[in-house]
Design a protein around this motif. Structure first.
Motif, mmCIF file in Angstrom:
data_model
loop_
_atom_site.group_PDB
_atom_site.id
_atom_site.type_symbol
_atom_site.label_atom_id
_atom_site.label_comp_id
_atom_site.label_asym_id
_atom_site.label_seq_id
_atom_site.Cartn_x
_atom_site.Cartn_y
_atom_site.Cartn_z
ATOM 1 N N ALA A 48 0.835 -1.206 0.000
ATOM 2 C CA ALA A 48 0.000 0.000 0.000
ATOM 3 C C ALA A 48 0.871 1.258 0.000
ATOM 4 N N THR A 49 1.955 1.227 0.763
ATOM 5 C CA THR A 49 2.874 2.374 0.801
ATOM 6 C C THR A 49 3.511 2.594 -0.568
ATOM 7 N N PHE A 50 3.982 1.525 -1.196
ATOM 8 C CA PHE A 50 4.590 1.665 -2.516
ATOM 9 C C PHE A 50 3.572 2.126 -3.557
ATOM 10 N N LEU A 51 2.339 1.688 -3.447
ATOM 11 C CA LEU A 51 1.304 2.140 -4.379
ATOM 12 C C LEU A 51 1.055 3.638 -4.222
ATOM 13 N N LYS A 52 1.089 4.131 -2.995
ATOM 14 C CA LYS A 52 0.939 5.575 -2.758
ATOM 15 C C LYS A 52 2.104 6.341 -3.377
ATOM 16 N N ILE A 53 3.317 5.814 -3.210
ATOM 17 C CA ILE A 53 4.508 6.457 -3.772
ATOM 18 C C ILE A 53 4.426 6.488 -5.300
ATOM 19 N N LEU A 54 4.071 5.341 -5.897
ATOM 20 C CA LEU A 54 3.965 5.269 -7.360
ATOM 21 C C LEU A 54 2.885 6.198 -7.896
ATOM 22 N N THR A 55 1.795 6.349 -7.148
ATOM 23 C CA THR A 55 0.732 7.277 -7.543
ATOM 24 C C THR A 55 1.252 8.705 -7.474
ATOM 25 N N LYS A 56 1.937 9.044 -6.380
ATOM 26 C CA LYS A 56 2.470 10.391 -6.203
ATOM 27 C C LYS A 56 3.518 10.718 -7.268
ATOM 28 N N LYS A 57 4.329 9.733 -7.643
ATOM 29 C CA LYS A 57 5.344 9.934 -8.679
ATOM 30 C C LYS A 57 4.732 10.030 -10.076
ATOM 31 N N GLY A 58 3.480 9.618 -10.221
ATOM 32 C CA GLY A 58 2.801 9.710 -11.503
ATOM 33 C C GLY A 58 2.971 8.495 -12.395
ATOM 34 N N PHE A 59 3.420 7.376 -11.832
ATOM 35 C CA PHE A 59 3.571 6.155 -12.624
ATOM 36 C C PHE A 59 2.277 5.364 -12.733
ATOM 37 N N ILE A 60 1.430 5.463 -11.712
ATOM 38 C CA ILE A 60 0.176 4.722 -11.715
ATOM 39 C C ILE A 60 -0.969 5.640 -11.298
ATOM 40 N N ASN A 61 -2.172 5.156 -11.511
ATOM 41 C CA ASN A 61 -3.367 5.827 -11.019
ATOM 42 C C ASN A 61 -4.295 4.743 -10.514
ATOM 43 N N TYR A 62 -5.430 5.130 -10.005
ATOM 44 C CA TYR A 62 -6.365 4.147 -9.465
ATOM 45 C C TYR A 62 -7.786 4.601 -9.712
ATOM 46 N N ARG A 63 -8.662 3.642 -9.617
ATOM 47 C CA ARG A 63 -10.092 3.923 -9.645
ATOM 48 C C ARG A 63 -10.707 3.175 -8.471
ATOM 49 N N LYS A 64 -11.749 3.758 -7.948
ATOM 50 C CA LYS A 64 -12.445 3.138 -6.825
ATOM 51 C C LYS A 64 -13.492 2.172 -7.367
ATOM 52 N N ALA A 65 -13.682 1.085 -6.632
ATOM 53 C CA ALA A 65 -14.699 0.097 -7.013
ATOM 54 C C ALA A 65 -16.083 0.732 -6.892
#
Length: 131
Positions: A48-65
């Motif tokens: 979860a921490t790495f996903l937050k970092i990757l989102t902040k860096k702009g490598f990934i995004n997410y969508r809510k279910a």
């Protein structure tokens, strides 16, 4: 000035997550990402921490279910090929004075490349219109 994902590199741990996302055809939940790891699996909080970092860096995004579900699904914003191209351009610039010739010479000298592999590489270069 904020740097975008195309100007950043991935750490080894971030690259593991990106490889999992790149190998998936669909967006993935944190639990789905963890399932793809070999044993011993990392802790949920670590991923979860790495996903937050990757989102902040702009490598990934997410969508809510769907409504009522707290699950987030993550997906890459950059293809593996695009990241590799940017990484290799940066490597060429930083370590080889922006010289493709110097970079290729380094790999040719430091790798055990068979004659067959060299011939295949030359054929690939020629087929791209460059010889």
């Amino acid at each position: 000035m904020k740097r975008n994902s195309e100007e950043k590199t991935l750490t080894r741990a971030e690259m593991e997550i990106m490889n999992i996302l790149w190998n998936s055809e669909d967006a993935m939940s944190t639990h789905s990402i963890i399932e793809k790891y070999p044993d011993p699996k990392p802790a949920y909080s670590t991923i979860a921490t790495f996903l937050k970092i990757l989102t902040k860096k702009g490598f990934i995004n997410y969508r809510k279910a769907e409504a009522g579900n707290k699950t987030f699904y993550f997906y890459p914003l950059l293809t593996r090929q695009r990241y590799t191209s940017l990484f290799m351009q940066e490597t060429k610039s930083t370590l080889f004075g922006n010289s493709a010739k110097a970079m290729l010479h380094f790999f040719a000298q430091s790798e055990d490349i068979s004659d067959e592999d060299i011939e295949q590489i030359l054929n690939m270069i020629r087929s791209n219109g460059r010889s």
